[in-house]
Scaffold this motif. Structure first.
Motif, mmCIF file in Angstrom:
data_model
loop_
_atom_site.group_PDB
_atom_site.id
_atom_site.type_symbol
_atom_site.label_atom_id
_atom_site.label_comp_id
_atom_site.label_asym_id
_atom_site.label_seq_id
_atom_site.Cartn_x
_atom_site.Cartn_y
_atom_site.Cartn_z
ATOM 1 N N ARG A 122 7.743 28.159 35.511
ATOM 2 C CA ARG A 122 9.021 28.833 35.756
ATOM 3 C C ARG A 122 10.018 27.936 36.471
ATOM 4 O O ARG A 122 11.197 28.254 36.544
ATOM 5 C CB ARG A 122 8.775 30.117 36.564
ATOM 6 N N ALA A 123 9.564 26.833 37.023
ATOM 7 C CA ALA A 123 10.465 25.909 37.716
ATOM 8 C C ALA A 123 10.985 24.840 36.762
ATOM 9 O O ALA A 123 11.531 23.837 37.204
ATOM 10 C CB ALA A 123 9.738 25.267 38.888
ATOM 11 N N GLY A 124 10.834 25.073 35.456
ATOM 12 C CA GLY A 124 11.344 24.120 34.480
ATOM 13 C C GLY A 124 10.360 23.051 34.100
ATOM 14 O O GLY A 124 10.728 22.027 33.541
ATOM 15 N N HIS A 125 9.076 23.256 34.400
ATOM 16 C CA HIS A 125 8.040 22.287 34.049
ATOM 17 C C HIS A 125 7.335 22.770 32.787
ATOM 18 O O HIS A 125 6.825 23.881 32.735
ATOM 19 C CB HIS A 125 7.023 22.142 35.180
ATOM 20 N N GLN A 126 7.285 21.929 31.764
ATOM 21 C CA GLN A 126 6.661 22.305 30.499
ATOM 22 C C GLN A 126 5.315 21.591 30.353
ATOM 23 O O GLN A 126 5.222 20.373 30.487
ATOM 24 C CB GLN A 126 7.576 21.930 29.320
ATOM 25 N N TYR A 127 4.263 22.358 30.076
ATOM 26 C CA TYR A 127 2.912 21.810 29.951
ATOM 27 C C TYR A 127 2.424 21.986 28.520
ATOM 28 O O TYR A 127 2.352 23.107 28.009
ATOM 29 C CB TYR A 127 1.943 22.521 30.903
ATOM 30 N N ASN A 128 2.082 20.891 27.862
ATOM 31 C CA ASN A 128 1.515 20.936 26.518
ATOM 32 C C ASN A 128 0.090 20.383 26.555
ATOM 33 O O ASN A 128 -0.122 19.207 26.878
ATOM 34 C CB ASN A 128 2.354 20.112 25.545
ATOM 35 N N ASP A 154 14.513 22.732 42.949
ATOM 36 C CA ASP A 154 13.977 22.287 44.222
ATOM 37 C C ASP A 154 12.585 22.856 44.470
ATOM 38 O O ASP A 154 11.996 22.645 45.526
ATOM 39 C CB ASP A 154 14.901 22.712 45.377
ATOM 40 N N VAL A 155 12.064 23.627 43.497
ATOM 41 C CA VAL A 155 10.765 24.248 43.662
ATOM 42 C C VAL A 155 9.714 23.420 42.942
ATOM 43 O O VAL A 155 9.716 23.320 41.723
ATOM 44 C CB VAL A 155 10.759 25.689 43.093
ATOM 45 N N PHE A 156 8.820 22.792 43.707
ATOM 46 C CA PHE A 156 7.771 21.972 43.119
ATOM 47 C C PHE A 156 6.413 22.542 43.520
ATOM 48 O O PHE A 156 6.133 22.665 44.712
ATOM 49 C CB PHE A 156 7.883 20.513 43.589
ATOM 50 N N PRO A 157 5.587 22.926 42.561
ATOM 51 C CA PRO A 157 4.280 23.506 42.901
ATOM 52 C C PRO A 157 3.334 22.453 43.440
ATOM 53 O O PRO A 157 3.437 21.277 43.101
ATOM 54 C CB PRO A 157 3.784 24.046 41.551
ATOM 55 N N TYR A 176 5.755 11.214 43.486
ATOM 56 C CA TYR A 176 4.589 12.081 43.324
ATOM 57 C C TYR A 176 3.757 12.055 44.598
ATOM 58 O O TYR A 176 3.501 10.999 45.166
ATOM 59 C CB TYR A 176 3.729 11.609 42.151
ATOM 60 N N ARG A 177 3.367 13.238 45.062
ATOM 61 C CA ARG A 177 2.599 13.338 46.296
ATOM 62 C C ARG A 177 1.126 13.562 46.004
ATOM 63 O O ARG A 177 0.754 14.339 45.128
ATOM 64 C CB ARG A 177 3.127 14.480 47.168
ATOM 65 N N HIS A 178 0.271 12.864 46.781
ATOM 66 C CA HIS A 178 -1.165 13.118 46.778
ATOM 67 C C HIS A 178 -1.628 13.092 48.225
ATOM 68 O O HIS A 178 -1.572 12.048 48.888
ATOM 69 C CB HIS A 178 -1.929 12.075 45.965
ATOM 70 N N GLY A 179 -2.042 14.244 48.738
ATOM 71 C CA GLY A 179 -2.414 14.326 50.149
ATOM 72 C C GLY A 179 -1.223 14.007 51.021
ATOM 73 O O GLY A 179 -0.143 14.606 50.874
ATOM 74 N N ASP A 196 -8.984 17.288 44.396
ATOM 75 C CA ASP A 196 -9.269 18.304 45.402
ATOM 76 C C ASP A 196 -8.285 18.227 46.570
ATOM 77 O O ASP A 196 -8.221 19.122 47.397
ATOM 78 C CB ASP A 196 -10.695 18.153 45.917
ATOM 79 N N ALA A 197 -7.505 17.139 46.635
ATOM 80 C CA ALA A 197 -6.445 17.027 47.649
ATOM 81 C C ALA A 197 -5.162 17.628 47.077
ATOM 82 O O ALA A 197 -4.915 17.557 45.869
ATOM 83 C CB ALA A 197 -6.218 15.571 48.024
ATOM 84 N N PRO A 198 -4.300 18.226 47.912
ATOM 85 C CA PRO A 198 -3.035 18.776 47.410
ATOM 86 C C PRO A 198 -2.209 17.687 46.731
ATOM 87 O O PRO A 198 -2.082 16.576 47.245
ATOM 88 C CB PRO A 198 -2.353 19.284 48.689
ATOM 89 N N HIS A 199 -1.643 17.991 45.566
ATOM 90 C CA HIS A 199 -0.870 16.988 44.833
ATOM 91 C C HIS A 199 0.166 17.663 43.945
ATOM 92 O O HIS A 199 0.066 18.844 43.635
ATOM 93 C CB HIS A 199 -1.793 16.101 43.977
ATOM 94 N N GLY A 200 1.160 16.883 43.545
ATOM 95 C CA GLY A 200 2.202 17.406 42.659
ATOM 96 C C GLY A 200 3.501 16.644 42.845
ATOM 97 O O GLY A 200 3.631 15.808 43.747
ATOM 98 N N PRO A 201 4.499 16.904 41.968
ATOM 99 C CA PRO A 201 5.789 16.237 42.079
ATOM 100 C C PRO A 201 6.464 16.557 43.412
ATOM 101 O O PRO A 201 6.480 17.712 43.850
ATOM 102 C CB PRO A 201 6.591 16.824 40.908
ATOM 103 N N GLU A 202 7.006 15.535 44.055
ATOM 104 C CA GLU A 202 7.701 15.701 45.335
ATOM 105 C C GLU A 202 9.209 15.663 45.136
ATOM 106 O O GLU A 202 9.950 16.429 45.757
ATOM 107 C CB GLU A 202 7.263 14.588 46.295
ATOM 108 N N GLU A 203 9.659 14.776 44.258
ATOM 109 C CA GLU A 203 11.104 14.631 44.013
ATOM 110 C C GLU A 203 11.335 14.099 42.602
ATOM 111 O O GLU A 203 10.705 13.122 42.186
ATOM 112 C CB GLU A 203 11.722 13.664 45.029
ATOM 113 N N LEU A 204 12.225 14.765 41.869
ATOM 114 C CA LEU A 204 12.581 14.304 40.526
ATOM 115 C C LEU A 204 13.788 13.384 40.668
ATOM 116 O O LEU A 204 14.891 13.837 40.964
ATOM 117 C CB LEU A 204 12.921 15.486 39.619
#
Length: 224
Positions: A122-128, A154-157, A176-179, A196-204
């Motif tokens: 819903r934050a504009g991220h498309q997963y295929n 501004d919403v990054f999961p 991209y953030r990892h831990g 298993d560590a928190p991760h995901g996009p931090e800034e586009l």
């Protein structure tokens, strides 16, 4: 001076060498059929909760003969296999099911990956999802995704799950953030990490952004 065997197990940078050659060709084993039958007999016997001695009593075969069958050490006759299958309560054909079983492959044409819902959609991220092999022989499940980020949000999961993950940048630029660490990623960059560590996009930083996300984790048995 390190022994030669130690040197052979190290790369030029002093890191452990890979455990297997990805370009190797598996050599045929002379008793593949016997080993496949033996594995099935052992697994069916254990599923019933009986010992080799119990199975010997039910079939009229010796414990030694059954041990050799389970270890793939002999080529049992069809009459012997029929007795074993009857005692295990399965069709005789079930004892051959892993011999030359098919190895599957998934081919996906460009643009035809299955679009799936994940956190961040819903934050504009498309997963295929580009493919999936369930019940494969490796004991590892792999989920390869092509991820596209286009909308200004501004919403990054934050993701956190078992297994490992590889990120490979194809287009754009992001942080991209990892831990506790962040990585500025450009096309051609990769990041391989413990998922298993928190991760995901931090800034586009520069859109559109496309990258591969390949997640792998142990395959659970049907009893789990």
């Amino acid at each position: 001076m390190a022994p030669q065997s130690d040197k052979a197990n190290k790369t030029a940078k002093g890191r452990p060498a890979l455990a297997q050659d990805p370009h190797a060709v598996k050599e045929a084993v002379e008793n593949d059929l016997e080993l496949a039958i033996g594995r099935e007999v052992r697994e069916y016997r254990k599923a019933l909760g009986i010992t080799v001695a119990d199975l010997a009593s039910a079939t009229g075969l010796s414990v030694g003969m059954l041990s050799k069958i389970e270890n793939g050490a002999i080529s049992p006759s069809l009459t012997t296999l029929q007795s074993v299958a009857r005692a295990l309560g399965v069709p005789i054909t079930d004892l051959f099911r892993r011999f030359e079983e098919p190895r599957n492959a998934v081919f996906v044409k460009a643009g035809e990956g299955v679009q799936v819902e994940r956190r961040g959609t819903r934050a504009g991220h498309q997963y295929n999802l580009l493919g999936y092999l369930e019940g494969n022989t490796s004991g590892v499940l792999v989920e390869p995704y092509l991820i596209t980020l286009t909308e200004d949000s501004d919403v990054f999961p934050t993701f956190q799950h078992p297994g490992t993950e590889l990120i490979y940048m194809l287009e754009g630029e992001l942080l991209y953030r990892h831990g506790d660490a962040t990585y500025r990623m450009l096309p051609g960059d990769s990041l391989f990490f413990d998922a298993d560590a928190p991760h995901g996009p931090e800034e586009l930083i520069r859109r559109p952004i496309r990258y591969l996300s390949i997640i792998s984790y142990p395959q659970r048995s049907g009893s789990e």
